[in-house]
Design a protein around this motif. Structure first.
Motif, PDB file in Angstrom:
ATOM      1  N   VAL A 192       0.859  -1.182   0.000  1.00 56.40           N
ATOM      2  CA  VAL A 192       0.000   0.000   0.000  1.00 56.40           C
ATOM      3  C   VAL A 192       0.898   1.235   0.000  1.00 56.40           C
ATOM      4  CG1 VAL A 192      -1.911   1.188   1.111  1.00 56.40           C
ATOM      5  CG2 VAL A 192      -1.720  -1.300   1.302  1.00 56.40           C
ATOM      6  N   LEU A 193       0.748   2.079  -1.007  1.00 61.77           N
ATOM      7  CA  LEU A 193       1.628   3.222  -1.208  1.00 61.77           C
ATOM      8  C   LEU A 193       1.111   4.466  -0.486  1.00 61.77           C
ATOM      9  CD1 LEU A 193       2.266   2.606  -5.009  1.00 61.77           C
ATOM     10  CD2 LEU A 193       3.754   2.001  -3.086  1.00 61.77           C
ATOM     11  N   PRO A 194       1.962   5.469  -0.292  1.00 62.84           N
ATOM     12  CA  PRO A 194       1.540   6.665   0.452  1.00 62.84           C
ATOM     13  C   PRO A 194       0.357   7.397  -0.154  1.00 62.84           C
ATOM     14  CG  PRO A 194       3.936   6.567   0.326  1.00 62.84           C
ATOM     15  CD  PRO A 194       3.424   5.473  -0.562  1.00 62.84           C
ATOM     16  N   ASP A 195       0.145   7.297  -1.467  1.00 64.06           N
ATOM     17  CA  ASP A 195      -0.987   7.976  -2.101  1.00 64.06           C
ATOM     18  C   ASP A 195      -2.242   7.117  -2.156  1.00 64.06           C
ATOM     19  OD1 ASP A 195      -0.206   6.119  -3.967  1.00 64.06           O
ATOM     20  OD2 ASP A 195       0.352   7.564  -5.524  1.00 64.06           O
ATOM     21  N   GLY A 196      -2.235   5.968  -1.492  1.00 62.84           N
ATOM     22  CA  GLY A 196      -3.385   5.077  -1.468  1.00 62.84           C
ATOM     23  C   GLY A 196      -3.403   4.063  -2.587  1.00 62.84           C
ATOM     24  N   ALA A 197      -2.494   4.189  -3.550  1.00 64.02           N
ATOM     25  CA  ALA A 197      -2.398   3.201  -4.619  1.00 64.02           C
ATOM     26  C   ALA A 197      -1.779   1.913  -4.072  1.00 64.02           C
ATOM     27  CB  ALA A 197      -1.579   3.754  -5.776  1.00 64.02           C
ATOM     28  N   VAL A 198      -1.837   0.849  -4.887  1.00 65.98           N
ATOM     29  CA  VAL A 198      -1.335  -0.462  -4.489  1.00 65.98           C
ATOM     30  C   VAL A 198      -0.494  -1.014  -5.632  1.00 65.98           C
ATOM     31  CG1 VAL A 198      -1.950  -2.794  -3.745  1.00 65.98           C
ATOM     32  CG2 VAL A 198      -3.409  -0.875  -3.118  1.00 65.98           C
ATOM     33  N   VAL A 199       0.656  -1.618  -5.294  1.00 67.11           N
ATOM     34  CA  VAL A 199       1.456  -2.318  -6.293  1.00 67.11           C
ATOM     35  C   VAL A 199       1.551  -3.789  -5.920  1.00 67.11           C
ATOM     36  CG1 VAL A 199       2.830  -0.353  -7.067  1.00 67.11           C
ATOM     37  CG2 VAL A 199       3.622  -1.729  -5.129  1.00 67.11           C
ATOM     38  N   TYR A 200       1.677  -4.621  -6.957  1.00 72.00           N
ATOM     39  CA  TYR A 200       1.845  -6.062  -6.762  1.00 72.00           C
ATOM     40  C   TYR A 200       2.741  -6.588  -7.878  1.00 72.00           C
ATOM     41  CZ  TYR A 200       0.948 -11.065  -6.914  1.00 72.00           C
ATOM     42  OH  TYR A 200       1.109 -12.430  -6.972  1.00 72.00           O
ATOM     43  N   GLY A 201       3.689  -7.465  -7.525  1.00 75.46           N
ATOM     44  CA  GLY A 201       4.636  -8.008  -8.485  1.00 75.46           C
ATOM     45  C   GLY A 201       4.169  -9.323  -9.073  1.00 75.46           C
ATOM     46  N   THR A 202       3.849  -9.317 -10.367  1.00 74.32           N
ATOM     47  CA  THR A 202       3.397 -10.513 -11.059  1.00 74.32           C
ATOM     48  C   THR A 202       4.572 -11.191 -11.752  1.00 74.32           C
ATOM     49  OG1 THR A 202       2.915  -9.343 -13.127  1.00 74.32           O
ATOM     50  CG2 THR A 202       1.170  -9.397 -11.459  1.00 74.32           C
ATOM     51  N   GLY A 237       8.633 -10.473 -15.156  1.00 73.87           N
ATOM     52  CA  GLY A 237       7.299 -10.175 -14.671  1.00 73.87           C
ATOM     53  C   GLY A 237       7.029  -8.702 -14.781  1.00 73.87           C
ATOM     54  N   HIS A 238       5.953  -8.261 -14.149  1.00 77.87           N
ATOM     55  CA  HIS A 238       5.562  -6.864 -14.181  1.00 77.87           C
ATOM     56  C   HIS A 238       5.167  -6.427 -12.772  1.00 77.87           C
ATOM     57  CE1 HIS A 238       4.853  -8.311 -18.293  1.00 77.87           C
ATOM     58  NE2 HIS A 238       5.006  -7.065 -18.695  1.00 77.87           N
ATOM     59  N   LEU A 239       5.720  -5.308 -12.338  1.00 74.34           N
ATOM     60  CA  LEU A 239       5.223  -4.657 -11.130  1.00 74.34           C
ATOM     61  C   LEU A 239       4.023  -3.835 -11.562  1.00 74.34           C
ATOM     62  CD1 LEU A 239       5.814  -4.187  -8.086  1.00 74.34           C
ATOM     63  CD2 LEU A 239       6.949  -2.069  -8.774  1.00 74.34           C
ATOM     64  N   MET A 240       2.833  -4.203 -11.077  1.00 70.23           N
ATOM     65  CA  MET A 240       1.578  -3.602 -11.521  1.00 70.23           C
ATOM     66  C   MET A 240       1.083  -2.605 -10.479  1.00 70.23           C
ATOM     67  SD  MET A 240       1.056  -5.486 -14.322  1.00 70.23           S
ATOM     68  CE  MET A 240      -0.692  -5.371 -14.719  1.00 70.23           C
ATOM     69  N   SER A 253      -6.558   3.499  -5.689  1.00 70.67           N
ATOM     70  CA  SER A 253      -7.273   3.030  -4.503  1.00 70.67           C
ATOM     71  C   SER A 253      -8.649   2.465  -4.821  1.00 70.67           C
ATOM     72  CB  SER A 253      -7.418   4.177  -3.495  1.00 70.67           C
ATOM     73  OG  SER A 253      -8.143   5.261  -4.069  1.00 70.67           O
ATOM     74  N   ARG A 254      -9.136   2.665  -6.054  1.00 68.22           N
ATOM     75  CA  ARG A 254     -10.417   2.098  -6.475  1.00 68.22           C
ATOM     76  C   ARG A 254     -10.251   0.883  -7.384  1.00 68.22           C
ATOM     77  NH1 ARG A 254     -12.969   7.382  -8.975  1.00 68.22           N
ATOM     78  NH2 ARG A 254     -10.796   7.511  -9.676  1.00 68.22           N
ATOM     79  N   GLY A 255      -9.003   0.439  -7.547  1.00 74.24           N
ATOM     80  CA  GLY A 255      -8.759  -0.763  -8.326  1.00 74.24           C
ATOM     81  C   GLY A 255      -8.533  -0.529  -9.799  1.00 74.24           C
ATOM     82  N   HIS A 256      -8.407   0.728 -10.222  1.00 77.13           N
ATOM     83  CA  HIS A 256      -8.176   1.017 -11.629  1.00 77.13           C
ATOM     84  C   HIS A 256      -6.681   0.869 -11.950  1.00 77.13           C
ATOM     85  CE1 HIS A 256     -11.935   3.674 -11.055  1.00 77.13           C
ATOM     86  NE2 HIS A 256     -12.285   2.506 -11.568  1.00 77.13           N
ATOM     87  N   TYR A 257      -6.396   0.179 -13.030  1.00 80.71           N
ATOM     88  CA  TYR A 257      -5.008  -0.022 -13.445  1.00 80.71           C
ATOM     89  C   TYR A 257      -4.392   1.305 -13.853  1.00 80.71           C
ATOM     90  CZ  TYR A 257      -1.109  -1.141 -16.546  1.00 80.71           C
ATOM     91  OH  TYR A 257       0.128  -1.170 -17.156  1.00 80.71           O
ATOM     92  N   LEU A 258      -3.142   1.540 -13.409  1.00 80.51           N
ATOM     93  CA  LEU A 258      -2.431   2.784 -13.728  1.00 80.51           C
ATOM     94  C   LEU A 258      -1.242   2.555 -14.650  1.00 80.51           C
ATOM     95  CD1 LEU A 258      -2.469   4.445 -10.178  1.00 80.51           C
ATOM     96  CD2 LEU A 258      -3.945   4.983 -12.127  1.00 80.51           C
ATOM     97  N   THR A 259      -0.312   1.693 -14.253  1.00 82.41           N
ATOM     98  CA  THR A 259       0.892   1.498 -15.054  1.00 82.41           C
ATOM     99  C   THR A 259       1.612   0.251 -14.556  1.00 82.41           C
ATOM    100  OG1 THR A 259       2.892   2.611 -15.882  1.00 82.41           O
ATOM    101  CG2 THR A 259       2.370   2.910 -13.551  1.00 82.41           C
TER     102      THR A 259
END
Length: 577
Positions: free
Chosen positions: A397-407, A416-419, A423-429
Motif C-alpha cells: 500500500v503506497l503513500p498515495d493510497g495506490a497499491v502495487v503487486y509483483g506478477t 514479470g511486471h510490477l503492476m 485506490s479504487r482498483g483502476h489499473y495505472l501502469t
C-alpha cells in the motif's frame, strides 16, 4: 543459540547505537513481512555505518543439503521469513530442527522420501527463537516449536512467517491455526482456529501472517478437496481474528463477482515442446491452447495480505488450475469487515508480448512469423499478469493510497511486471522487472520511490532499480562481483574467479529494507550484503558466508539501525557506528 564470531573478533567494532533508548519510536519496530501491515519495508531509523559482522545464528542446519537438491547444486530452494524486532531489544527468528534426508544421488528421489519431497520436509521442525539484546550481546530468551509442517497442497516448503504485536507473537500452526504467544516468555495465550473444534489436518496456512495497527490478525487458509468429477481442488479462506477473540472468514470461491467458477474452462499454455506460438491457421485465426476446469479461486500460496491506513485489506487470488490458473488472477480489496470493496482482474491489461518484449524468430521461446503484435506466445492471447505460487510477492500500500503487486510472466524471459492500481482498483501502469519481490517504499520530497530487483535471466547485468511514483526508473545499480567466495573457519574469506559469472550474480532479495535516509538494504547470490544509498551509490559491502548459498531472503532493520540478514542457512546481525 547465537554465536559470537570469534574468528572475527579482532576486526569487529564495538556495537554502538545512533540513538538512545528514549529516542526510539514505537513505529520503528519490524513487526511482520515488509515491516508493517502496508508492507512498505521502511524503517524510521537510519542504518548504522561501517557495518561489521556482530552476531550470527544457524537458522537452517539443512541449508547445504537443500542446496544439493537444487538444479544448480548450490541454490537453496526455500523462502526464509523476515526476523522480527521491536524497540525494546527483542528479536524473534525462525529456527529449523528435526532431520533431513538427502537424495542419493541428488534429485533422484531415492531413498524415498528424500530431498524436496514433502514427506521428507515433514521430518523437520519449525520454531521461533526469542532473544534479547543485553549489553551489546544477543542472548537467547525462550523458544517455541510449532506443530506447523509443509503441506502436499503446496508441494514444497512454503513461507513460515510470524507477526508481532506490542505484547504477543503470532506463529503459524497446523491445520490452518495460529498460536498467540506471550512475548515475554513464549507462553501460549490461545490457539486461533478459524473452523472451531478439532484441528483439521487437511487445512494449511501457506503464507505470511499480517497484523493491522489495531492488532487484528489476517491470514490465508487452504484445504484440498475433491470435486464431483474427481479432480483435486483447493478451497481457500481469508481469516480475520481480533485481539478480543472475534473470528470471521470469507470464502474465496464466492468472493469475486465474474471470476471463473470451478467448473468453467480456463486456457492452459502451449508447452516448450512446440514452437511458441504456433503460426496462424490458413484462415488467419490463431491456435489456442487446450482448456480445462479452472477450479477454485483461492489466495496465492505465498501472499501476505496488506492493510491500508483506512483499514482496507488487499490480497491476491488465482484459479487453482495447475496448468493455466496463474493467468486467471485478481487483485482484491476488502473492507475491514471482509466485505468486498473491489476486485480487478489481472487479465487483459498488458499488451507487450510478440514484437514488444518477445522477438520474432525461430528460437524455442521466439514468436512465430505472422503472430499478432502484443500476444503472449504461451497462449496466443493478450498477456495476463501471472500470479505465481512460488513467489512471496505481496501487495504494498503506497503513500498515495495506490497499491502495487509483483506478477510473473514467462514470455518476457521469466521476468514479470510490477503492476500499479489506484485506490479504487483502476489499473495505472507497470514496470517490466525481475520477479518475486515485495518492493520497499521511501517517502521523500512530497512524493515516494520504490526499490525493486531488476534481473535479466537471459544474461547481462543484474540491477537494483529505484522507481518513481509513476514506476519510471530513477537509477539502477548493477551487481558487478564476479568471484566465488567462501568464509573459512578462521574467519578469512577465500575467493576465486573462474569466469563463470562475468555479468555478476542475481540479487536474491524477496523483501528489501529501506532506512530513514533512503538507503536500500539487500543481498546478492555472491554472498555479500549491500547497502546502496539514495543516489544509487554503493555504501556498504559485507561478505557473509558463501556465494550462491542463498535462499530468497528478506532484510530487517531494528530501531537502532542494526541489520538482520540471512545467507547459507544462517542469520547474521550487522552493526557499526
Amino acid at each position: 543459540m547465537f554465536l559470537r564470531l570469534a574468528a572475527l573478533a579482532a576486526i569487529v567494532l564495538p556495537l554502538t547505537s545512533p540513538v538512545t533508548p528514549t529516542q526510539i519510536r514505537p513505529d520503528c519496530a519490524w513487526t511482520q513481512w515488509g515491516q508493517s501491515a502496508a508492507h512498505t519495508g521502511h524503517s524510521c531509523a537510519p542504518g548504522q555505518r561501517n557495518l561489521q559482522l556482530v552476531e550470527h545464528m544457524v537458522v537452517d542446519p539443512f541449508a547445504e543439503q537443500e542446496a544439493g537438491e537444487s538444479q544448480s547444486g548450490s541454490y537453496i530452494p526455500v523462502h526464509l521469513p523476515a526476523p522480527l524486532v521491536d524497540g525494546e531489544g527483542n528479536v524473534f527468528v525462525l529456527k529449523k530442527g528435526g532431520s533431513y534426508v538427502s537424495c542419493d544421488p541428488p534429485r533422484s528421489g531415492r531413498p524415498a522420501p528424500c530431498g524436496r519431497d514433502v514427506g521428507n520436509l515433514r521430518r523437520e521442525t519449525w520454531s521461533i527463537q526469542a532473544s534479547r539484546w543485553r549489553a551489546g550481546r544477543l542472548v537467547p530468551a525462550w523458544s517455541f516449536t510449532s506443530d506447523w509442517k509443509p503441506s502436499a497442497i503446496v508441494g514444497r516448503e512454503s513461507l513460515f512467517q510470524s507477526a508481532m504485536s506490542r505484547t504477543s507473537v503470532y506463529v503459524p500452526g497446523s491445520g490452518g491455526t495460529v498460536f498467540q504467544l506471550d512475548k515475554k516468555d513464549g507462553r501460549v495465550i490461545r490457539r486461533i482456529n478459524p473452523f472451531g473444534g478439532a484441528v483439521d489436518p487437511a487445512a494449511f496456512t501457506p503464507g505470511a501472517l499480517t497484523l493491522d495497527a489495531d492488532g487484528t490478525l489476517l491470514y490465508n487458509v487452504v484445504r484440498r478437496e475433491r470435486t464431483a468429477s474427481g479432480l483435486d481442488d483447493v478451497h481457500g479462506w481469508l481469516v480475520r481474528a481480533t485481539p478480543g477473540g472475534k473470528l470471521s472468514t470469507v470464502d474465496y470461491r464466492t468472493l469475486i463477482p465474474g471470476a471463473p467458477r470451478p467448473t468453467d474452462l480456463c486456457y492452459e499454455e502451449f508447452t516448450e515442446d512446440l514452437p511458441l506460438p504456433p503460426p496462424p491457421k490458413p484462415d488467419g485465426s490463431l491456435a489456442k491452447p487446450v482448456r480445462s476446469p479452472c477450479l477454485s479461486q483461492r489466495a496465492a500460496f505465498g501472499v501476505a495480505p496488506a492493510v491500508g491506513p483506512d483499514g482496507a485489506v488487499y490480497t491476491v487470488t488465482r484459479a487453482q488450475n495447475v496448468a493455466g490458473g496463474h493467468n486467471y488472477g485478481y487483485l482484491v480489496a476488502l473492507n475491514a469487515d471482509l466485505t468486498l470493496r473491489w476486485a480487478t482482474s489481472l487479465r487483459g491489461i498488458l499488451n507487450d508480448g510478440c514484437g514488444v518484449l518477445v522477438p520474432y524468430g525461430t528460437g524455442p521461446f521466439d514468436c512465430r512469423a505472422g503472430a499478432p503484435r502484443g500476444v503472449d506466445p504461451y497462449t496466443n492471447l493478450r498477456p495476463a499478469a501471472g500470479v505465481e505460487d512460488e513467489s512471496t510477492a505481496s501487495p504494498v500500500v503506497l503513500p498515495d493510497g495506490a497499491v502495487v503487486y509483483g506478477t510473473r510472466n514467462f514470455y518476457n524471459v521469466q521476468r514479470g511486471h510490477l503492476m500499479k492500481f489506484d485506490s479504487r482498483g483502476h489499473y495505472l501502469t507497470n514496470y517490466d522487472y525481475g520477479w518475486d519481490i515485495t518492493p520497499a517504499v521511501y517517502r521523500h520530497d512530497g512524493t515516494y520511490s520504490l526499490y525493486v530487483k531488476d534481473l535479466h535471466y537471459d544474461g547481462g547485468a543484474q540491477y537494483i532499480t529505484r522507481l518513481n511514483a509513476d514506476l519510471k526508473p530513477e537509477w539502477s545499480h548493477a551487481e558487478t562481483e564476479t568471484r566465488t567466495c567462501e568464509r573459512l573457519p578462521d574467519g578469512t574469506v577465500s575467493c576465486v574467479d573462474e569466469g563463470q559469472h562475468p555479468d555478476g550474480f542475481e540479487w536474491c532479495i524477496s523483501a528489501p529494507a529501506v532506512d530513514r535516509d533512503g538507503a536500500v538494504y539487500g543481498l546478492s547470490q555472491d554472498g555479500n550484503f549491500y547497502v546502496i544509498d539514495s543516489r544509487g551509490q554503493r555504501r556498504e559491502k559485507v561478505f557473509l558466508s558463501k556465494t550462491i548459498a542463498s535462499a530468497y531472503t528478506p532484510v530487517s532493520l531494528d530501531s537502532r539501525g542494526r541489520v538482520y540478514a540471512q545467507n547459507n542457512g544462517q542469520l547474521y546481525v550487522l552493526g557499526g557506528k
